[in-house]
Design an enzyme around this catalytic site. Structure first.
Site, PDB file in Angstrom:
ATOM      1  N   HIS A  60      26.840   3.633   0.520  1.00  0.00           N
ATOM      2  CA  HIS A  60      26.219   3.020   1.699  1.00  0.00           C
ATOM      3  C   HIS A  60      27.071   1.801   2.067  1.00  0.00           C
ATOM      4  CE1 HIS A  60      23.451   1.668   4.620  1.00  0.00           C
ATOM      5  NE2 HIS A  60      22.313   1.752   3.945  1.00  0.00           N
ATOM      6  N   LYS A  65      18.146  23.816  14.033  1.00  0.00           N
ATOM      7  CA  LYS A  65      18.468  25.208  14.410  1.00  0.00           C
ATOM      8  C   LYS A  65      19.607  25.748  13.556  1.00  0.00           C
ATOM      9  CE  LYS A  65      17.587  24.194  19.299  1.00  0.00           C
ATOM     10  NZ  LYS A  65      18.289  24.110  20.595  1.00  0.00           N
TER      11      LYS A  65
HETATM   12  C1  NCD Z   1      18.754   1.478   1.560  1.00  0.00           C
HETATM   13  C2  NCD Z   1      19.228   2.904   1.707  1.00  0.00           C
HETATM   14  O1  NCD Z   1      18.926   3.569   2.713  1.00  0.00           O
HETATM   15  O2  NCD Z   1      19.925   3.345   0.806  1.00  0.00           O
HETATM   16  N1  NCD Z   1      18.115   1.006   2.715  1.00  0.00           N
HETATM   17  C3  NCD Z   1      18.872   0.405   3.676  1.00  0.00           C
HETATM   18  O3  NCD Z   1      19.692   1.027   4.301  1.00  0.00           O
HETATM   19  N2  NCD Z   1      18.698  -0.906   3.858  1.00  0.00           N
HETATM   20  C4  NCD Z   1      17.962   1.232   0.346  1.00  0.00           C
HETATM   21  C5  NCD Z   1      16.757   2.094   0.110  1.00  0.00           C
HETATM   22  O4  NCD Z   1      16.385   2.940   0.915  1.00  0.00           O
HETATM   23  O5  NCD Z   1      16.140   1.874  -0.930  1.00  0.00           O
END
Ligand code: NCD
Length: 306
Positions: free
Chosen positions: A129, A80
């Site tokens: 990440h 939204k």
């Molecule tokens: C990874 C991501 O999301 O970056 N996956 C994960 O979290 N294990 C790797 C990927 O998506 O290739």
């Protein structure tokens, strides 16, 4: 209050402590079964996920806590037009800690600035990440016994692969780390990492295209998927998606004790025939992801278990 946006938010000593805690959780899960009684984790996922979201949820459930959240932007008020800043203000009323994944680089950071609860970056676009990195470090340290003095091969989509960016940032803090960056020309590591991280910190690295050339010298081979969702056109993706396929034959060129890691999901880049090789540890790695997320939740909530 602490958040986790990048692996560098933890010092090497703190990281060591966190990995020790994760190893203790692995050995004595019963000790931790009620550590988070009454606490709630919110998982706010604006992008697809299997492992990261479910391992966070499993981690909190293993600690005796509960979970709430959403698994796609379409099923939240983002559809939204709500901003992440407003959403996190609301989530702060409902939960004690939040794991957030977002396709935009920096979105979890923006959220953390308005949050009253710890926010964990569970993946922001092609950027970072950090909890995958914690998983990777725990896997390597548990199975190799160290994080220093190693040659690490990073193979595949080094341009868009956020797990690779976070892992490089984390590993350069250990002595004797060397990287072999294995990618096609189009998917090479971004220059902000080559210049501002690797060269600036004088970390030894080489860039090669052929996996076969690199594999014999590696202690760890970190395979990655070509990140389809971050390509601007389908044609480029189709051309590059099967550039690397780790087969039994290629693995026969590797050291006996090399480890093969992959953050998963795998598409084609590791042939299933490799799964039974003792060097293939990517499914074990996913299990380590639960222990390390348990340790992280305890650490960010400031809960210690005697
Ligand atoms: C990874 C991501 O999301 O970056 N996956 C994960 O979290 N294990 C790797 C990927 O998506 O290739």
């Amino acid at each position: 209050m602490r958040h986790l946006m990048s692996p560098l938010d933890l010092s090497v000593d703190e990281l060591d402590e966190l990995l020790n805690l994760a190893n203790d959780i692995e050995k004595h899960p019963e000790k931790y079964a009620h550590a988070c009684d009454g606490k709630k984790l919110a998982t706010c996922f604006y992008e697809p996920s299997t492992r990261t979201r479910l391992s966070f949820e499993a981690a909190m459930l293993n600690l005796g806590g509960s979970v709430l959240g959403f698994a796609s932007a379409d099923s939240s008020s983002a559809a939204k037009g709500e901003s992440v800043s407003d959403t996190i203000r609301i989530i702060s009323c409902y939960a004690d800690i939040c794991a957030m994944r977002h396709p935009k680089e920096g979105a979890p950071l923006v959220a953390s600035q308005k949050s009253r609860i710890p926010v964990i970056n569970a993946g922001d676009g092609g950027h970072q990440h950090p909890t995958q990195t914690l998983t990777d470090l725990l896997t390597i340290r548990s199975l190799k016994g160290r994080l220093d003095n190693m040659t690490i091969g990073l193979c595949g989509d080094l341009k868009f692969g956020r797990t690779v960016h976070s892992l490089i940032n984390a590993l350069i803090r250990y002595p004797g780390i060397r990287f072999v960056l294995i990618s096609p020309e189009e998917l090479k590591i971004p220059s902000y990492i080559r210049e501002d991280v690797l060269k600036a910190k004088q970390i030894p690295f080489t860039e090669v295209e052929r996996l076969e050339d690199a594999i014999p010298e590696l202690d760890v081979l970190y395979m990655t998927r070509v990140q389809k969702e971050r390509f601007f056109n389908e044609e480029d993706y189709v051309r590059l998606k099967d550039f690397y396929i780790l087969t039994r034959e290629k693995l026969s060129l590797a050291k006996e004790d090399m480890l093969v890691l992959h953050p998963l999901p795998r598409v084609n880049e590791i042939s299933v025939e490799v799964d039974d090789d003792p060097r293939a540890v990517y499914f074990k790695q996913a299990q380590y992801g639960v222990y390390v997320r348990m340790a992280l939740i305890l650490t960010l909530l400031g809960i210690s278990v005697e």
